[in-house]
Design a protein around this motif. Structure first.
Motif: not given
Length: 329
Positions: A36-49, A51-65
């Motif tokens: 459902g996310k174009g082949g990416r993992l659906d990651v939900v973060a509570s707030f910015y710190p 979110q930043y970890l999810a985006e930096e570590i997940g890269g193109g493999h994750v879709a972060v909300r």
């Protein structure tokens, strides 16, 4: 409703409805969850710190909300029914227990398999919320006035603002990377590589702070929001908070008088305020004591007022502000 394989969600405070009770996980495979996310993992973060970890570590493999929109004070966040309902559909939930109790309740009921509590990945122990050697002198003042009945961990003597210590933030990054690898084994090697790269950057940041704050004219700084206990402890500084961990609480006249005395005795030059809360009290104290004001960002969110576009940039701006205020040599 299917609960997808959790990946990384960080949550913030808000109204939690009984509807969460229906979000128990039925469990789908990682490949199904990612479709459902174009082949990416659906990651939900509570707030910015988070979110930043999810985006930096997940890269193109994750879709972060993120549950906390830019410019919203995380402590004040209220979750909408739609956000609450979507929690159970996340692959991974990243949050920090004790920062936003309402979010804690929502996460507990969401039933997401890959739920990561950053508070379990490092130590939340730090000096008293007001911080510094003067903490005992104003013990009658609460460490942090509760907000909507929540004390954000202050009642247990714990400071949730661990991301402001690069060393502890790196420990959390390691845990998040491992969690993403478990949630998405096919890309575990990439998550590990990205984690190592981020930890290296955080190590460089730690070195910059340790070196830049090694020799200063004073070790004491005054700030409106007592969010910098972990940072102060790491670099042997003394934090003196105007309020507690709640940025919107009001100090007593006795506390203001004490801060004036501390500023004079410890040769404090600057009163710090933050971008997401009112600067009125800080500017009043500064005016009454003849001090300067500047921004020290607790990095609870990034906005167009932030002195940088991401965690590393804002932290380096914080370092520069501290060096100037403390008279670094």
């Amino acid at each position: 409703m299917n609960a997808r394989r959790p990946i990384a969600v960080a949550l913030t405070a808000g109204a939690v409805s009984l509807g969460l009770l229906t979000l128990s996980a039925c469990g789908t495979s990682p490949s199904d969850a990612a479709e459902g996310k174009g082949g990416r993992l659906d990651v939900v973060a509570s707030f910015y710190p988070m979110q930043y970890l999810a985006e930096e570590i997940g890269g193109g493999h994750v879709a972060v909300r993120t549950l906390t929109a830019p410019g919203v004070e995380p402590h004040d966040l209220e979750l909408k029914p739609r956000q609450i309902g979507e929690l159970g559909e996340a692959d991974v939930l990243l949050y920090l227990k004790g920062l936003q109790p309402a979010v804690d309740d929502a996460v507990a009921q969401a039933g997401v398999r890959h739920t990561v509590d950053a508070a379990t990945l490092t130590s939340l122990d730090s000096p008293a919320a007001e911080g510094g050697e003067h903490a005992d002198e104003h013990a009658e003042e609460p460490a942090g006035d509760s907000h909507d009945g929540h004390d954000h961990g202050a009642s247990e003597g714990l400071d949730p603002h661990v991301w402001l210590d690069p060393v502890k933030y790196a420990e959390i990054a390691r845990g998040v990377g491992a969690a993403l690898g478990k949630a998405d084994p096919a890309h575990a090697a990439d998550y590990e590589k990205n984690t190592d790269a981020l930890v290296k950057k955080l190590g460089d940041l730690d070195t910059a702070f340790a070196t830049g704050l090694k020799n200063t004219a004073t070790r004491t700084f005054i700030t409106t929001h007592s969010a910098f206990g972990h940072l102060a402890q790491r670099y042997h500084l003394e934090q003196e908070g105007i309020t507690g961990v709640d940025p919107e609480s009001e100090p007593s006249p006795a506390r203001i008088k004490q801060l004036q005395d501390i500023a004079k005795a410890d040769k404090v030059t600057t009163v710090f305020f933050e971008t997401l809360a009112s600067d009125k009290t800080a500017k009043t104290l500064a005016r009454d004591t003849g001090l300067k004001t500047d921004v020290l960002d607790p990095l609870e969110g990034i906005t167009d007022k932030s002195k940088g576009s991401d965690y590393l940039a804002v932290m380096r701006a914080n370092l520069a502000a501290l060096q100037k205020a403390l008279g670094a040599k």
